[in-house]
Design an enzyme around this catalytic site. Structure first.
Site, short mmCIF file in Angstrom:
data_model
loop_
_atom_site.label_atom_id
_atom_site.label_comp_id
_atom_site.label_asym_id
_atom_site.label_seq_id
_atom_site.Cartn_x
_atom_site.Cartn_y
_atom_site.Cartn_z
N CYS A 1 44.07 40.58 34.29
CA CYS A 1 42.80 41.29 34.16
C CYS A 1 43.02 42.80 34.00
O CYS A 1 43.56 43.24 33.01
CB CYS A 1 41.90 40.94 35.34
SG CYS A 1 40.15 41.17 35.02
N HIS A 2 42.61 43.62 34.99
CA HIS A 2 42.76 45.06 34.92
C HIS A 2 44.11 45.55 35.45
O HIS A 2 44.41 46.74 35.39
CB HIS A 2 41.63 45.74 35.71
CG HIS A 2 40.29 45.66 35.06
ND1 HIS A 2 39.50 44.53 35.13
CD2 HIS A 2 39.60 46.55 34.31
CE1 HIS A 2 38.39 44.74 34.46
NE2 HIS A 2 38.41 45.95 33.95
N ALA A 3 44.93 44.65 35.98
CA ALA A 3 46.22 45.04 36.59
C ALA A 3 47.14 45.83 35.65
O ALA A 3 47.90 46.67 36.13
CB ALA A 3 46.94 43.81 37.13
N TRP B 1 46.67 48.40 34.15
CA TRP B 1 46.52 49.84 34.36
C TRP B 1 47.69 50.38 35.18
O TRP B 1 48.20 51.46 34.91
CB TRP B 1 45.22 50.16 35.08
CG TRP B 1 44.06 50.45 34.17
CD1 TRP B 1 44.10 50.84 32.87
CD2 TRP B 1 42.69 50.38 34.54
NE1 TRP B 1 42.82 51.01 32.39
CE2 TRP B 1 41.93 50.73 33.40
CE3 TRP B 1 42.01 50.04 35.70
CZ2 TRP B 1 40.55 50.78 33.39
CZ3 TRP B 1 40.63 50.08 35.70
CH2 TRP B 1 39.91 50.44 34.55
#
Length: 182
Positions: free
Chosen positions: A106-108, A110
């Site tokens: 997912c957003h990991a 970043w």
């Protein structure tokens, strides 16, 4: 094999922590919750508070060499907080430098971007990270699970909670292969 799960004190998407955690347990490996602070972390169901979980180790008091792999759960706030912590970023970078497998959902990514480890790699994520990944020198693809072996380690990524079944099966298999090769 011990597997590190790196999360911020607040903001991890609970299902992206608990399902991969269970997959590690089911594989016979040992998950450890690593965070930037000791105590308990607060998980979320999207924007709503969910359960809390006890931290096993703080990122400053552990070494990459203690783990056979790293799992980075998502949630919007979780990787945003991690990428602002120099010890967390160095911990992530250490897995790449030592050739240890990393799984991120997912957003990991970043946090991967902040660690400067996506250059030349192909990965997937929540779609809003597409431009960030490209700007960091990576190639973004819209796939349920992407396994990239273009660097010193194996990188497994997925887009969202709906991909968890495939994500868990893939990273558990890839981590086992890396463990046998070590």
């Amino acid at each position: 094999m011990q597997i590190a799960f790196l999360v911020a004190p607040e903001g991890v998407e609970q299902v992206e922590l608990t399902e991969p955690w269970q997959a590690v347990l089911n594989s016979g490996d040992v998950p450890q919750l690593v965070s930037t602070r000791s105590g308990r972390i607060q998980a979320y169901h999207h924007l709503d508070k969910a359960d809390t979980f006890q931290v096993d180790r703080t990122v400053g008091a552990t070494e990459v060499t203690e783990y056979g792999g790293l799992v980075l759960p998502g949630g919007v706030a979780n990787p945003d907080a991690l990428r602002m912590d120099k010890d967390a970023v160095a911990f992530v970078r250490g897995f790449f430098e030592r050739g240890r497998p990393v799984a991120a959902i997912c957003h990991a990514p970043w946090t991967l971007i902040e660690a400067d480890v996506v250059r030349g790699r192909t990965l997937t994520s929540w779609p809003s990270l597409r431009t960030d990944i490209r700007n960091a020198g990576g190639t973004w693809v819209d796939e349920q699970v992407k396994v990239c072996t273009a660097g010193h380690n194996t990188l497994i990524t997925s887009r969202k909670p709906g991909d968890l079944k495939a994500f868990c099966a893939t990273f558990v298999s890839e981590f086992a292969q890396a463990g046998r090769a070590a």
